[in-house]
Design a protein around this motif. Structure first.
Motif, PDB file in Angstrom:
ATOM      1  N   GLU A  68       0.843  14.366 -24.563  1.00 57.36           N
ATOM      2  CA  GLU A  68      -0.487  14.932 -24.302  1.00 57.36           C
ATOM      3  C   GLU A  68      -1.288  15.081 -25.585  1.00 57.36           C
ATOM      4  N   ASN A  69      -0.547  15.270 -26.679  1.00 51.93           N
ATOM      5  CA  ASN A  69      -1.227  15.621 -27.931  1.00 51.93           C
ATOM      6  C   ASN A  69      -1.390  14.492 -28.928  1.00 51.93           C
ATOM      7  N   GLN A  70      -0.801  13.340 -28.651  1.00 50.05           N
ATOM      8  CA  GLN A  70      -0.978  12.235 -29.596  1.00 50.05           C
ATOM      9  C   GLN A  70      -0.910  10.906 -28.867  1.00 50.05           C
ATOM     10  N   ARG A  75       4.548  17.350 -23.627  1.00 46.13           N
ATOM     11  CA  ARG A  75       3.682  18.045 -24.578  1.00 46.13           C
ATOM     12  C   ARG A  75       3.345  17.157 -25.775  1.00 46.13           C
TER      13      ARG A  75
END
Ligand code: FA5
Length: 336
Positions: A187-189, A184
């Motif tokens: 995926e986000n940075q 997670r």
């Protein structure tokens, strides 16, 4: 009053008046009774003290002086008794009505404190914070992709066995490891990454002194150019020595996890301990995991680790049974 009233008689009456007034004030149990006694004895118009004062007039000058002094004392005594009675009946009116004794010593409040697992988690956040790791979070109800697929655990892998996981309906499950949060975060940075994640995980393990069906893990992930296994070992060693003591040793034992390559088990040995104890797993992030989140494995490398928080907490406090941590027995919890 006759002009020849005798001093003896007047004084005797004054003593009797004092005695009956005092018993009236002291015996009064409520504000109404005190007020009734006040009117009877100290009332401005017809109070009995007023009548006693009027007797001064019937005494000759020498007797007046003696009687007058005594009268002043008695009057003052009665006024004080009246004030004391008022204070006594007004103060605890409500409490007395409920049968409370407000003169009893108070109950000392019992102060609680944080659960030892919470204390451990907070200390870990603090320690890793000093190494430059920030905190990430992920859901406990997780989807199959984050718990398995993206971690390079294909459908055929035994770790996905229904008997080893708490599957829920519609493609979700209770996460079995905090490694889900690695995915997670990535995926986000974009890289670089330096995070820890702390939280509950669930596995249908048989409960014994060192295993529970719900426990906590701390996950660590560091991704950057040129991160190596030496960085992993240094971070874990510094952490172990900060949390468990300077003389703690750590050992990497070759192992396998689908999402790291190479993979190791992390064992620790502390002063006075007679054997190495497994605290968690770790390794270098597998290139397949980087591909799943869109990182370029030719560009960055990274390490990841996952440690059992119960095991750390138990080692720190010399707790020999994991079940004690979940029973909410304040005789046990109060020690930490
Ligand atoms: C894992 O869960 C991997 N996700 C760790 C990892 C992370 C490897 C990142 C590589 C990279 P494992 O199943 O061995 O690994 O569990 C890790 C730790 O969780 C164990 O060493 C132990 O300390 C703790 N643990 C595992 N099962 C239980 C249980 N039933 N009760 C209490 N603690 C447990």
């Amino acid at each position: 009053m006759s002009a020849n009233d005798s001093l003896d008689a007047a004084q005797a009456d004054l003593e009797a008046l004092e005695a009956s007034a005092l018993s009236a004030f002291q015996g009064a149990r409520d504000p109404q009774a005190v007020e009734a006694a006040r009117i009877e004895f100290l009332g401005q118009k017809q109070g009995r003290i007023k009548t006693a004062q009027e007797r001064l007039r019937g005494l000759d000058p020498a007797a007046k002086k003696v009687y007058g002094q005594r009268f002043n004392t008695v009057k003052k005594t009665l006024e004080d008794a009246c004030d004391a009675a008022k204070a006594r009946v007004e103060r605890p009116a409500a409490a007395v009505a409920e049968g409370l004794d407000i003169t009893l010593p108070g109950l000392r409040p019992r102060l609680g404190h944080r659960h030892p697992l919470t204390q451990t988690a907070e200390e870990l956040v603090d320690l890793f914070g000093r190494f430059g790791f920030s905190v990430a979070r992920g859901p406990e109800v997780e989807d199959i992709f984050h718990n398995f697929e993206a971690l390079n655990i294909p459908a055929s892998h035994p770790a996905r066995d229904p008997l080893d996981n708490f599957y829920l309906s519609n493609g979700t499950m209770l996460r079995s490891q905090t490694s889900t949060v690695q995915i997670r975060v990535m995926e986000n940075q974009p890289p670089p990454v330096r995070v820890i994640a702390i939280g509950r995980v669930y596995r249908p393990d048989t409960v014994d002194a060192t295993h529970s069906f719900m426990f906590h893990q701390i996950e660590g992930l560091m991704v950057d150019r040129g991160v190596t296994m030496a960085d992993l070992k240094t971070v874990l060693r510094l952490f172990a020595q900060s949390y468990l003591g300077r003389d703690v040793k750590i050992r990497f034992r070759p192992s396998f996890f689908p999402f790291t390559e190479p993979s190791v088990e992390v064992d620790m040995l502390w002063h006075g301990g007679d054997r190495w104890v497994e605290m968690g797993g770790a390794g270098m992030v597998d290139p397949n995991v980087f591909r799943a989140v869109g990182y370029d494995p030719e560009e960055v490398t990274g390490f990841a680790f996952g440690l059992g928080i119960e095991r750390l907490c138990m080692r720190r406090h010399a707790i020999d049974d994991i079940r004690l941590l979940y029973q909410n027995d304040t005789r046990f919890l109060g020690q930490f």
